[in-house]
Write a protein that holds these residues in place. Structure first.
Motif, mmCIF file in Angstrom:
data_model
loop_
_atom_site.group_PDB
_atom_site.id
_atom_site.type_symbol
_atom_site.label_atom_id
_atom_site.label_comp_id
_atom_site.label_asym_id
_atom_site.label_seq_id
_atom_site.Cartn_x
_atom_site.Cartn_y
_atom_site.Cartn_z
ATOM 1 N N ILE A 1 0.882 -1.162 0.000
ATOM 2 C CA ILE A 1 0.000 0.000 0.000
ATOM 3 C C ILE A 1 0.920 1.213 0.000
ATOM 4 O O ILE A 1 1.807 1.334 0.843
ATOM 5 N N MET A 2 0.708 2.103 -0.961
ATOM 6 C CA MET A 2 1.570 3.267 -1.151
ATOM 7 C C MET A 2 0.742 4.522 -0.917
ATOM 8 O O MET A 2 -0.302 4.707 -1.545
ATOM 9 N N LEU A 3 1.206 5.385 -0.013
ATOM 10 C CA LEU A 3 0.392 6.549 0.340
ATOM 11 C C LEU A 3 1.248 7.762 0.671
ATOM 12 O O LEU A 3 2.435 7.648 0.950
ATOM 13 N N GLU A 4 0.609 8.920 0.637
ATOM 14 C CA GLU A 4 1.171 10.174 1.115
ATOM 15 C C GLU A 4 0.527 10.507 2.451
ATOM 16 O O GLU A 4 -0.678 10.332 2.618
ATOM 17 N N ILE A 5 1.316 11.007 3.387
ATOM 18 C CA ILE A 5 0.764 11.439 4.666
ATOM 19 C C ILE A 5 -0.075 12.702 4.469
ATOM 20 O O ILE A 5 -1.141 12.867 5.068
ATOM 21 N N VAL A 6 0.398 13.601 3.641
ATOM 22 C CA VAL A 6 -0.366 14.761 3.197
ATOM 23 C C VAL A 6 -0.384 14.723 1.672
ATOM 24 O O VAL A 6 0.676 14.730 1.041
ATOM 25 N N GLN A 7 -1.566 14.647 1.088
ATOM 26 C CA GLN A 7 -1.641 14.674 -0.371
ATOM 27 C C GLN A 7 -1.341 16.092 -0.842
ATOM 28 O O GLN A 7 -2.151 17.004 -0.649
ATOM 29 N N GLY A 8 -0.177 16.271 -1.449
ATOM 30 C CA GLY A 8 0.277 17.603 -1.829
ATOM 31 C C GLY A 8 -0.371 18.104 -3.093
ATOM 32 O O GLY A 8 -1.188 19.031 -3.078
ATOM 33 N N GLU A 9 -0.028 17.476 -4.224
ATOM 34 C CA GLU A 9 -0.609 17.884 -5.503
ATOM 35 C C GLU A 9 -2.116 17.672 -5.516
ATOM 36 O O GLU A 9 -2.836 18.324 -6.279
ATOM 37 N N GLY A 10 -2.600 16.780 -4.676
ATOM 38 C CA GLY A 10 -4.029 16.463 -4.649
ATOM 39 C C GLY A 10 -4.869 17.439 -3.845
ATOM 40 O O GLY A 10 -6.084 17.247 -3.728
ATOM 41 N N GLY A 11 -4.244 18.476 -3.231
ATOM 42 C CA GLY A 11 -5.054 19.490 -2.553
ATOM 43 C C GLY A 11 -4.744 19.731 -1.087
ATOM 44 O O GLY A 11 -5.542 20.336 -0.380
ATOM 45 N N ILE A 12 -3.608 19.276 -0.591
ATOM 46 C CA ILE A 12 -3.211 19.424 0.818
ATOM 47 C C ILE A 12 -4.252 18.774 1.737
ATOM 48 O O ILE A 12 -4.936 19.443 2.532
ATOM 49 N N HIS A 13 -4.398 17.476 1.596
ATOM 50 C CA HIS A 13 -5.287 16.699 2.452
ATOM 51 C C HIS A 13 -4.449 15.857 3.403
ATOM 52 O O HIS A 13 -3.616 15.054 2.975
ATOM 53 N N VAL A 14 -4.670 16.044 4.703
ATOM 54 C CA VAL A 14 -3.928 15.318 5.727
ATOM 55 C C VAL A 14 -4.715 14.078 6.124
ATOM 56 O O VAL A 14 -5.918 14.148 6.389
ATOM 57 N N GLY A 15 -4.032 12.935 6.163
ATOM 58 C CA GLY A 15 -4.702 11.702 6.538
ATOM 59 C C GLY A 15 -5.001 11.625 8.027
ATOM 60 O O GLY A 15 -4.397 12.322 8.846
ATOM 61 N N ASP A 16 -5.955 10.756 8.395
ATOM 62 C CA ASP A 16 -6.317 10.534 9.788
ATOM 63 C C ASP A 16 -5.429 9.464 10.405
ATOM 64 O O ASP A 16 -5.044 8.497 9.733
ATOM 65 N N LYS A 17 -5.136 9.604 11.691
ATOM 66 C CA LYS A 17 -4.291 8.625 12.374
ATOM 67 C C LYS A 17 -4.928 7.235 12.337
ATOM 68 O O LYS A 17 -4.236 6.229 12.116
ATOM 69 N N GLU A 18 -6.238 7.165 12.543
ATOM 70 C CA GLU A 18 -6.918 5.863 12.533
ATOM 71 C C GLU A 18 -6.807 5.203 11.160
ATOM 72 O O GLU A 18 -6.675 3.973 11.055
ATOM 73 N N PHE A 19 -6.879 5.999 10.119
ATOM 74 C CA PHE A 19 -6.741 5.507 8.751
ATOM 75 C C PHE A 19 -5.353 4.919 8.544
ATOM 76 O O PHE A 19 -5.189 3.798 8.039
ATOM 77 N N PHE A 20 -4.334 5.661 8.963
ATOM 78 C CA PHE A 20 -2.965 5.179 8.794
ATOM 79 C C PHE A 20 -2.701 3.914 9.609
ATOM 80 O O PHE A 20 -2.076 2.968 9.123
ATOM 81 N N LYS A 21 -3.171 3.897 10.844
ATOM 82 C CA LYS A 21 -2.937 2.715 11.689
ATOM 83 C C LYS A 21 -3.693 1.508 11.142
ATOM 84 O O LYS A 21 -3.199 0.372 11.215
ATOM 85 N N GLY A 22 -4.865 1.750 10.582
ATOM 86 C CA GLY A 22 -5.600 0.652 9.964
ATOM 87 C C GLY A 22 -4.861 0.067 8.776
ATOM 88 O O GLY A 22 -4.841 -1.152 8.578
ATOM 89 N N ILE A 23 -4.260 0.924 7.975
ATOM 90 C CA ILE A 23 -3.471 0.458 6.838
ATOM 91 C C ILE A 23 -2.257 -0.326 7.311
ATOM 92 O O ILE A 23 -1.921 -1.382 6.751
ATOM 93 N N GLU A 24 -1.604 0.176 8.340
ATOM 94 C CA GLU A 24 -0.434 -0.528 8.890
ATOM 95 C C GLU A 24 -0.813 -1.940 9.354
ATOM 96 O O GLU A 24 -0.098 -2.911 9.089
ATOM 97 N N GLU A 25 -1.955 -2.049 10.013
ATOM 98 C CA GLU A 25 -2.420 -3.357 10.494
ATOM 99 C C GLU A 25 -2.761 -4.290 9.334
ATOM 100 O O GLU A 25 -2.461 -5.488 9.375
ATOM 101 N N LEU A 26 -3.389 -3.752 8.282
ATOM 102 C CA LEU A 26 -3.716 -4.569 7.112
ATOM 103 C C LEU A 26 -2.455 -5.089 6.432
ATOM 104 O O LEU A 26 -2.405 -6.245 5.983
#
Length: 388
Positions: A171-196
């Motif tokens: 799974i490949m992701l940005e912590i803050v989507q830069g070119e996509g509009g400066i969207h910051v991810g949620d901690k729960e979202f990131f931890k869920g991805i890490e667990e998956l």
């Protein structure tokens, strides 16, 4: 007639000199530059310490190839490993090359080809990184993309679960989507991805091309969320303007990038390495990073307060000194007027103003930028710009 391919919508500004947060054009006009070369000049233009390191290396040797032992490369790799909490480094020339390397490493290490990325992501313009990018406009006209990428909505862990399986390499992701509009991810979202990733034996790849090297007030943005990625990519701010990128990985991946498995003629060039070593010596200091977080909070709060009267503005968001102003219409006209008035900012999508000031920016420079922004908004004729 220009002999250049017209791949860039160039501004009518030709730089002559630049120092710190300021750029002067060939006509002598000064600009407050809040782009940092699109997140590259994190120490501002021509930081003296980095310039001295580059000059020293220029007087020693410029290029010999990666067949030679290079102690300064080892030093740069050690700095990156220590700052990121990881182990192995491959040096490339750019963010796209770093992401290419990460994709290759993930596929080789897992023996799988499927990679999950996110809508509105941006990972580069080579064929693999373009395929990884979740924006159709980047791919227009180039025919079929690589078929092994799957795109899901950002910050939606259920959408990730629906496509996750034992055929997923990473799974490949940005912590803050830069070119996509400066969207910051949620901690729960990131931890869920890490667990998956742990559950299915996939690798977690974090693209820190724009967010890394202090931009968010940590060495790398994933450190705000207590994540443990397998691979991190870095570039932009790493060389203070000289071309360099890096794939940073965990020790268990070392066996998959052995002699002949990957390479780059200019990757880790001595001049770029000199710049990177000097840049990291300054930025990775704890007090410097704490100051970046303080400045980021200050700038976001000042922007929120100053922009309250303008219905044109819907939101101000960001992390550290990576900030987006969400507007309710296209911001191209506004950005053009801002440049006319001496402030250079960026777009991140049609309706987002992106601020990437040097990490060395002062409170006075932030105030001056806000003053130009407010003055310009008050003068231009845009629908519903000022609240009644």
């Amino acid at each position: 007639m220009s002999n250049l391919f017209q791949t860039y919508g160039r501004w009518e500004i030709e730089p002559h000199t630049a120092k710190g947060c300021w750029l002067t054009d060939v006509n002598g006009k000064k600009y407050l530059d809040f782009t940092s070369g699109i997140g590259v000049c994190n120490l501002g233009h021509r930081p003296e310490y980095v310039q001295e390191a580059i000059q020293k290396q220029l007087n020693e040797y410029w290029h010999v190839s990666n067949l030679f032992t290079n102690t300064k490369q080892e030093q740069a790799a050690q700095k990156l490993a220590q700052a990121s909490g990881m182990d192995r480094v491959f040096f490339a020339n750019s963010g796209a090359e770093a992401n290419e390397g990460a994709i290759k490493l993930a596929r080789k290490a897992t023996g799988r080809t499927k990679i999950i990325t996110f809508e509105n992501s941006f990972h580069g313009r080579t064929f693999a990184t373009m395929s990884a990018t979740g924006q159709d406009k980047i791919k227009t006209g180039y025919g079929p993309m690589l078929e092994t990428f799957v795109y899901v909505p950002y910050n939606d862990i259920e959408a990730v679960k629906n496509v996750m399986g034992e055929d997923v390499a990473a799974i490949m992701l940005e912590i803050v989507q830069g070119e996509g509009g400066i969207h910051v991810g949620d901690k729960e979202f990131f931890k869920g991805i890490e667990e998956l990733c742990k559950q299915f034996g996939a690798l977690l790849v974090v693209d820190e091309i724009q967010t890394g090297v202090g931009r968010t007030g940590k060495p790398y943005a994933f450190q705000h969320f207590d994540l443990q990625p397998d691979i991190v990519t870095s570039a932009k701010g790493l060389g203070s303007g000289l071309p360099i990128g890096a794939v940073i990985g965990k020790e268990h991946l070392g066996m998959f990038f052995g002699p002949g498995s990957h390479g780059s003629t200019f990757g880790g060039n001595p001049i770029s390495i000199a710049a990177a070593n000097a840049t990291m010596e300054l930025i990775f200091k704890e007090e410097f990073l704490e100051a970046v977080q303080e400045k980021g909070n200050e700038l976001i709060n000042k922007l929120k307060d100053s922009l309250k009267p303008f219905s044109f503005v819907e939101d101000v968001r960001g992390l550290g000194l990576m900030i987006g102003i969400q507007c309710n219409q296209n911001v191209a006209l506004l950005l053009s007027e801002l440049r006319n008035n001496g402030l250079i900012l960026l777009q991140a999508g049609e309706k987002v103003i992106r601020l990437l000031p040097p990490l060395t920016v002062t409170s006075n420079e932030m105030d001056e930028a806000i003053e130009i922004l407010i003055t310009t908004l008050n003068k231009i004729n845009m629908k519903n710009t000022v609240k009644a």
